[in-house]
Enzyme design. Structure first.
Site, short mmCIF file in Angstrom:
data_model
loop_
_atom_site.label_atom_id
_atom_site.label_comp_id
_atom_site.label_asym_id
_atom_site.label_seq_id
_atom_site.Cartn_x
_atom_site.Cartn_y
_atom_site.Cartn_z
N GLY A 57 0.82 -1.21 0.00
CA GLY A 57 0.00 0.00 0.00
C GLY A 57 0.85 1.25 0.00
O GLY A 57 0.58 2.20 0.75
N SER A 91 1.21 3.36 -2.48
CA SER A 91 0.81 4.36 -3.47
C SER A 91 0.23 5.63 -2.85
O SER A 91 0.22 6.68 -3.48
CB SER A 91 -0.21 3.76 -4.44
OG SER A 91 -1.23 3.08 -3.73
N VAL A 130 -2.83 -7.64 -1.93
CA VAL A 130 -2.30 -8.33 -0.74
C VAL A 130 -3.26 -9.37 -0.17
O VAL A 130 -2.87 -10.17 0.68
CB VAL A 130 -1.92 -7.33 0.39
CG1 VAL A 130 -0.77 -6.44 0.00
CG2 VAL A 130 -3.14 -6.52 0.85
N SER A 132 -3.89 -0.46 14.26
CA SER A 132 -4.77 0.69 14.50
C SER A 132 -5.18 0.75 15.97
O SER A 132 -5.26 -0.28 16.65
CB SER A 132 -6.03 0.54 13.65
OG SER A 132 -7.00 1.50 14.01
N TYR A 186 -12.96 -4.52 11.24
CA TYR A 186 -11.63 -3.87 11.21
C TYR A 186 -10.91 -4.07 12.55
O TYR A 186 -9.71 -4.37 12.58
CB TYR A 186 -11.85 -2.39 10.91
CG TYR A 186 -10.63 -1.53 10.71
CD1 TYR A 186 -9.91 -1.57 9.51
CD2 TYR A 186 -10.23 -0.63 11.69
CE1 TYR A 186 -8.81 -0.74 9.31
CE2 TYR A 186 -9.13 0.20 11.50
CZ TYR A 186 -8.43 0.14 10.31
OH TYR A 186 -7.34 0.97 10.12
N LYS A 195 -7.35 -6.03 12.84
CA LYS A 195 -6.15 -5.37 13.37
C LYS A 195 -5.73 -6.02 14.70
O LYS A 195 -4.54 -6.15 14.98
CB LYS A 195 -6.41 -3.87 13.56
CG LYS A 195 -6.64 -3.10 12.26
CD LYS A 195 -5.42 -3.11 11.35
CE LYS A 195 -5.55 -2.10 10.22
NZ LYS A 195 -4.40 -2.15 9.28
P1 NDP Z 1 -5.24 4.93 2.32
O1 NDP Z 1 -6.65 4.55 2.06
O2 NDP Z 1 -4.81 6.34 2.18
O3 NDP Z 1 -4.27 4.04 1.38
C1 NDP Z 1 -4.45 2.67 1.34
C2 NDP Z 1 -3.29 2.03 0.63
O4 NDP Z 1 -3.45 0.61 0.69
C3 NDP Z 1 -3.24 2.39 -0.86
O5 NDP Z 1 -1.89 2.45 -1.26
C4 NDP Z 1 -3.94 1.20 -1.52
O6 NDP Z 1 -3.53 0.94 -2.86
C5 NDP Z 1 -3.46 0.08 -0.63
N1 NDP Z 1 -4.32 -1.09 -0.67
C6 NDP Z 1 -5.61 -1.23 -0.28
N2 NDP Z 1 -6.03 -2.48 -0.50
C7 NDP Z 1 -5.01 -3.15 -1.06
C8 NDP Z 1 -4.84 -4.47 -1.53
N3 NDP Z 1 -5.82 -5.37 -1.46
N4 NDP Z 1 -3.64 -4.82 -2.05
C9 NDP Z 1 -2.62 -3.93 -2.13
N5 NDP Z 1 -2.73 -2.66 -1.69
C10 NDP Z 1 -3.91 -2.27 -1.19
O7 NDP Z 1 -4.91 4.36 3.77
P2 NDP Z 1 -3.99 4.95 4.95
O8 NDP Z 1 -2.70 5.40 4.40
O9 NDP Z 1 -4.79 5.85 5.77
O10 NDP Z 1 -3.78 3.61 5.80
C11 NDP Z 1 -2.60 2.83 5.76
C12 NDP Z 1 -2.68 1.80 6.89
O11 NDP Z 1 -2.79 2.48 8.13
C13 NDP Z 1 -3.88 0.87 6.80
O12 NDP Z 1 -3.51 -0.43 7.21
C14 NDP Z 1 -4.85 1.47 7.79
O13 NDP Z 1 -5.74 0.50 8.28
C15 NDP Z 1 -3.91 1.98 8.84
N6 NDP Z 1 -4.46 3.03 9.69
C16 NDP Z 1 -4.81 4.26 9.16
C17 NDP Z 1 -5.31 5.24 9.97
C18 NDP Z 1 -5.68 6.59 9.49
O14 NDP Z 1 -6.18 7.39 10.29
N7 NDP Z 1 -5.46 6.94 8.24
C19 NDP Z 1 -5.51 4.99 11.40
C20 NDP Z 1 -5.10 3.69 11.86
C21 NDP Z 1 -4.59 2.77 11.01
P3 NDP Z 1 -4.29 1.64 -4.13
O15 NDP Z 1 -3.81 3.07 -4.15
O16 NDP Z 1 -3.84 0.86 -5.32
O17 NDP Z 1 -5.75 1.56 -3.86
#
Ligand code: NDP
Length: 242
Positions: free
Chosen positions: A8, A10, A60, A140, A153, A157
Site C-alpha cells: 500500500g 501508493s 495483498v 490501529s 476492522y 487489526k
Molecule cells: P489509504 O486509504 O490512504 O491508502 C491505502 C493504501 O493501501 C493504498 O496504497 C492502496 O492501494 C493500498 N491497498 C488497499 N487495499 C489493497 C490491496 N488489497 N492490495 C494492495 N494494496 C492495497 O490508507 P492509509 O494510508 O490511511 O492507511 C494505511 C494503513 O494504516 C492501513 O492499514 C490502515 O488500516 C492503517 N491506519 C490508518 C489510519 C488513518 O487514520 N489513516 C488509522 C489507523 C490505522 P491503491 O492506491 O492501489 O488503492
C-alpha cells in the site's frame, strides 16, 4: 542492494513510509493494488530526492497474486534481499455489526489480516536465512481498543497485533524483529470523511497526525539500533489511548 517492501505504498501512510525508507538508503518496492498513477507519484518523490525504488503491483489479499508477483520478483533478483517489510495496506468498511454483510467482513479480514500472513511468509524464509530482518505491521487504535462500527476492522487489526507478538517470539533468535505501529487519526484518504474539527476535541494533542509522523516511527523501528525492541505495539495517536 538492501530492499524494503511497503504494501500500500501508493498513497497515505504507505507513501510517506516509502519516501522515508528511500531516504535511509533502501531500494523501495512500492506495492499497490490498482492506483498506478499514485504509485508512480510515490516513485517520483523518491527519485526526486535521488532515492531508488520500483513498483510492484499485487493484491495483498490474493495469495496467488503474492506468489506470482512478489515471489516472481524474489526469484528474478536472488542477489537482493528484502530486509524490511512494512505490512501497511489496509481498508475499512464501517457498518454496525447487525447490518454487516458477509462481504464486508470477508474483505476487511482478507485485506488487513490474511495479507499479513501471506506477504510475511513470502519474505520470511530469506530473512531467516540471512539472519536479519525488520517487520513492521501497521495496525490501529481500533485493534487495541475496539471501535463501534468496526467489528470487522477491529478484529482484523487485533489479529495482526496478536500475530505480531507470536511471530516476534518465533524469529527473535534469528535477528528479526516484528513490531506493530498503531495510529489513531491520520490525515489520509481513509479519514477524508471524518471531520478533524469535530474529532480533535477528543485528541489531547488537538489535531490529526500526519503520514510523515507515522513514517518517522517506522524508520525508528527498522533502524539497526532498535534490534532489542520486538513484539511491541507502539501507539501514535496524539495521546488518545494506548
Ligand atoms: P489509504 O486509504 O490512504 O491508502 C491505502 C493504501 O493501501 C493504498 O496504497 C492502496 O492501494 C493500498 N491497498 C488497499 N487495499 C489493497 C490491496 N488489497 N492490495 C494492495 N494494496 C492495497 O490508507 P492509509 O494510508 O490511511 O492507511 C494505511 C494503513 O494504516 C492501513 O492499514 C490502515 O488500516 C492503517 N491506519 C490508518 C489510519 C488513518 O487514520 N489513516 C488509522 C489507523 C490505522 P491503491 O492506491 O492501489 O488503492
Amino acid at each position: 542492494m538492501k530492499c524494503a517492501l511497503v504494501t500500500g505504498g501508493s498513497r497515505g501512510i504507505g507513501r510517506a513510509i516509502c519516501i522515508k525508507l528511500a531516504a535511509l538508503g533502501y531500494h523501495v518496492l512500492i506495492n499497490f493494488k490498482s492506483n498506478q498513477t499514485e504509485a508512480e507519484q510515490t516513485l517520483k518523490f523518491i527519485q526526486d530526492k535521488n532515492g531508488t525504488g520500483e513498483l510492484l503491483a499485487f493484491d495483498v489479499s490474493d495469495r496467488r497474486a503474492i506468489t506470482e508477483s512478489l515471489g516472481g520478483w524474489m526469484t528474478r533478483h536472488p542477489e537482493n534481499t528484502i530486509e524490511v517489510l512494512v505490512n501497511n495496506a489496509g481498508i475499512k468498511e464501517d457498518v454496525l455489526m447487525m447490518w454487516m454483510k458477509d462481504e464486508q467482513w470477508d474483505s476487511v479480514m482478507r485485506t488487513n489480516l490474511d495479507s499479513f500472513f501471506y506477504v510475511t511468509r513470502q519474505v520470511l524464509t530469506e530473512m531467516l536465512m540471512k539472519r536479519n530482518g525488520r517487520i513492521v505491521n501497521i495496525v490501529s487504535l481500533s485493534g487495541l481498543k475496539g471501535l463501534p462500527g468496526q467489528t470487522n476492522y477491529s478484529a482484523a487489526k487485533g489479529g495482526v497485533i496478536a500475530a505480531t507478538k507470536a511471530l516476534a517470539q518465533e524469529v527473535g533468535r534469528r535477528g528479526i524483529t516484528v513490531n506493530a505501529v498503531a495510529p489513531g487519526f491520520i490525515k489520509t484518504d481513509m479519514t477524508e470523511n471524518i471531520s478533524e474539527k469535530e474529532m480533535k476535541a477528543i485528541i489531547p494533542v488537538n489535531r490529526f497526525g500526519t503520514p510523515e509522523e507515522v513514517a518517522h516511527l517506522v524508520a525508528f523501528l527498522v533502524s539497526p539500533e532498535s534490534g532489542y525492541i520486538t513484539g511491541e505495539v507502539i501507539s501514535i495517536n496524539g495521546g488518545m489511548y494506548s
